[in-house]
Design a protein around this motif. Structure first.
Motif, PDB file in Angstrom:
ATOM      1  N   ALA A 133       4.585  -0.713   3.416  1.00  0.00           N
ATOM      2  CA  ALA A 133       4.358   0.005   3.148  1.00  0.00           C
ATOM      3  C   ALA A 133       5.159   0.777   1.554  1.00  0.00           C
ATOM      4  O   ALA A 133       6.620   1.430   2.671  1.00  0.00           O
ATOM      5  CB  ALA A 133       4.337   1.238   4.125  1.00  0.00           C
ATOM      6  N   CYS A 165      -2.938  -3.734   8.870  1.00  0.00           N
ATOM      7  CA  CYS A 165      -1.706  -3.619   9.667  1.00  0.00           C
ATOM      8  C   CYS A 165      -1.367  -4.481  11.097  1.00  0.00           C
ATOM      9  O   CYS A 165      -0.429  -3.808  11.154  1.00  0.00           O
ATOM     10  CB  CYS A 165      -1.122  -2.506   9.178  1.00  0.00           C
ATOM     11  SG  CYS A 165      -1.229  -1.678   6.907  1.00  0.00           S
ATOM     12  N   SER A 195       4.120  -2.675   9.901  1.00  0.00           N
ATOM     13  CA  SER A 195       4.210  -3.014   8.473  1.00  0.00           C
ATOM     14  C   SER A 195       5.817  -2.935   8.285  1.00  0.00           C
ATOM     15  O   SER A 195       6.474  -1.631   9.170  1.00  0.00           O
ATOM     16  CB  SER A 195       3.128  -1.771   7.462  1.00  0.00           C
ATOM     17  OG  SER A 195       1.927  -2.058   7.518  1.00  0.00           O
ATOM     18  N   GLU A 230      -5.492   1.753   7.308  1.00  0.00           N
ATOM     19  CA  GLU A 230      -4.304   1.572   7.659  1.00  0.00           C
ATOM     20  C   GLU A 230      -4.302   0.325   9.196  1.00  0.00           C
ATOM     21  O   GLU A 230      -3.753  -1.030   8.912  1.00  0.00           O
ATOM     22  CB  GLU A 230      -3.407   2.520   8.106  1.00  0.00           C
ATOM     23  CG  GLU A 230      -1.167   1.830   7.739  1.00  0.00           C
ATOM     24  CD  GLU A 230      -0.471   2.956   7.885  1.00  0.00           C
ATOM     25  OE1 GLU A 230       0.427   2.702   7.422  1.00  0.00           O
ATOM     26  OE2 GLU A 230      -0.704   3.634   8.654  1.00  0.00           O
ATOM     27  N   TYR A 239       0.567  -1.446  -0.302  1.00  0.00           N
ATOM     28  CA  TYR A 239      -0.105   0.346  -0.391  1.00  0.00           C
ATOM     29  C   TYR A 239       0.755   1.360   0.220  1.00  0.00           C
ATOM     30  O   TYR A 239       2.859   0.680   0.470  1.00  0.00           O
ATOM     31  CB  TYR A 239      -1.341  -0.061   1.103  1.00  0.00           C
ATOM     32  CG  TYR A 239      -0.479   0.197   3.036  1.00  0.00           C
ATOM     33  CD1 TYR A 239      -0.366   1.295   3.431  1.00  0.00           C
ATOM     34  CD2 TYR A 239       0.164  -0.825   3.205  1.00  0.00           C
ATOM     35  CE1 TYR A 239       0.107   1.493   5.026  1.00  0.00           C
ATOM     36  CE2 TYR A 239       0.973  -1.186   4.392  1.00  0.00           C
ATOM     37  CZ  TYR A 239       0.660   0.144   5.324  1.00  0.00           C
ATOM     38  OH  TYR A 239       1.567   0.637   5.846  1.00  0.00           O
ATOM     39  N   LYS A 286       2.802   4.346   1.195  1.00  0.00           N
ATOM     40  CA  LYS A 286       2.434   5.017   2.640  1.00  0.00           C
ATOM     41  C   LYS A 286       2.020   6.597   2.715  1.00  0.00           C
ATOM     42  O   LYS A 286       2.330   7.190   2.172  1.00  0.00           O
ATOM     43  CB  LYS A 286       4.355   4.907   2.966  1.00  0.00           C
ATOM     44  CG  LYS A 286       4.516   5.862   4.340  1.00  0.00           C
ATOM     45  CD  LYS A 286       5.830   5.587   4.885  1.00  0.00           C
ATOM     46  CE  LYS A 286       6.368   6.391   5.615  1.00  0.00           C
ATOM     47  NZ  LYS A 286       5.443   5.656   6.933  1.00  0.00           N
TER      48      LYS A 286
END
Length: 424
Positions: free
Chosen positions: A179, A169, A408, A165, A155, A157
């Motif tokens: 990220a 995560c 992450s 998120e 994904y 960042k």
């Protein structure tokens, strides 16, 4: 069920292969060779969601998966409602955020997990997918804890909402999240590079769980039937559906439903400032710009993966692309739309606000409109509260994950680094 690769029609696979493989040669999308015309639409619309979905998907997929196995997969996937809510006299909201991750992608993610479990055999699988917001959570929760399936989610960042998120995560286990320093298109490009690497694909049993996977797409067809089933019969003849559109899987599913015979007069592809498709429909030139970050981040996509499927459907059905409505709204216009919804008593979020505004501007007096609400407003708590000057309580699911630490890793948009990470 036979499917072909849109880029290379000579490459043909069955449903199980398409689900396991995800993408075809040269990153081509698999597409059903036949989409049957249903002749019992009214009878189907009288059935409950699960029972109706079992019949619709069995008709498309055929007898490749034993009936009981398919029925159980659908029953286990669709455990939550999709209510149709009246917002104005001829405008309705289809709320697709009542699943475990409060987003429409729960339908596709959960069915794909069930389908993959049914067809994979004993092989180990690595799911690699990119998300611009909601796909990550839906996939992570659908596959969490499944044996011999590892999931890696990329994904951008800083370009998804903090609550989005947190929702995917914080799981750990067989779910890894990365990220990427870049935008969603960078994440998507990395996924495509991975699928082009035959050695890597073979080594880790690579598969994708975003809307390029045919199982996710077919699951989404079912909630279009559910929408019309809840609409009064006298309002089904001149129906327009406005679809928040990023990667265009949601619109593709709606077009498949129409192909099956569902009475939808036309669709509107509702986008934000990432307006590649509206400009293409106007000029005939495919000219993606650099992706820009917006309030409706799940639609921050300049190169939508599913667009070839949209064009394939229009071509096969003899429809004219000029009949596809389209619009693009910037953040300022999105805020105005969100406030307008609130003024008539409906609390929404940026994606649904854009789809709503498209109906307001394009719906004809004799038409009825449905706009798709793809996420719970609380997933965009900061922006919704600021724009509407209200306080949104956090649903239990979000609150629980909001308290957990992020797990992450960060990475540059570098395929060599990603490849090394995947082979660990």
């Amino acid at each position: 069920m036979n499917l072909y690769n849109i880029k290379h029609p000579e490459q043909q696979v069955n449903f199980a292969q398409a689900v396991r493989q995800g993408l075809g040669k040269d990153q081509g999308l698999f597409f059903p060779e036949i989409i049957p015309q249903l002749d019992n639409i009214e009878e189907l619309l009288d059935l409950p969601l699960v029972e109706r979905s079992q019949k619709v998907l069995a008709t498309i997929i055929g007898d490749e998966i034993p009936t009981q196995t398919l029925n159980n997969a659908i029953k286990n996937a669709f455990t939550f409602p999709a209510p149709l809510v009246k917002v104005m006299n001829n405008i309705y909201a289809l709320e697709l955020f009542h699943g475990p991750t409060l987003a429409f992608k729960d339908f596709g993610g959960r069915f794909m997990a069930q389908a993959l479990a049914a067809v994979r055999g004993d092989e180990k699988i690595t799911i690699l997918t990119a998300t611009s917001g909601d796909t990550g959570a839906a996939v992570a929760h659908a596959f969490y804890g499944l044996e011999n399936i590892n999931v890696v989610i990329l994904y951008p960042k800083g370009k998804i909402s903090p609550l989005q998120e947190k929702l995917f995560c914080t799981l750990g286990g067989n779910i890894r999240t990365v990220a990427i320093h870049g935008d969603f298109d960078d994440c998507q490009a990395l996924v495509k590079q991975a699928f082009d690497d035959a050695q890597l694909r073979q080594a880790i049993g690579l598969n994708s769980a975003n809307s390029i996977n045919i199982s996710r797409l077919l699951a989404q067809v079912c909630y279009y039937f559910e929408a019309i089933a809840q609409l009064p019969k006298e309002k089904r003849n001149n129906l327009v559906v406005s679809v928040p559109s990023g990667n265009f899987g949601n619109l593709t599913a709606g077009l498949i439903a129409k192909t099956l015979g569902l009475p939808i007069k036309r669709f509107i592809a509702s986008t934000n400032a990432n307006d590649t498709v509206p400009r293409y429909l106007q000029s005939g030139k495919w000219e993606p710009n650099a992706t820009v970050a917006t309030l409706s981040n799940a639609m921050d996509v300049s190169r939508p993966n599913n667009w070839p499927r949209v064009e394939e459907l229009f071509k096969r059905n003899g429809w004219k692309l000029t009949n596809l409505g389209a619009c693009a709204f910037n953040d300022e216009q999105t805020e105005v739309a969100l406030k307008a919804q609130f003024a008539v008593g409906y609390v929404c979020e940026p994606h649904g606000a854009i789809a709503y505004q498209a109906l307001i501007e394009q719906l004809q007096p004799d038409e009825v409109g449905i706009f798709l609400c793809t996420a719970h407003p609380a997933k965009f708590k900061e922006s919704v509260e600021r724009i509407l000057n209200i306080t949104l309580p956090l649903p239990t699911t979000l609150d629980k994950h909001n308290q957990l630490p992020l797990l992450s890793e960060e990475m540059d948009a570098d395929f060599i680094k990603l490849r090394t990470y995947l082979l660990k």
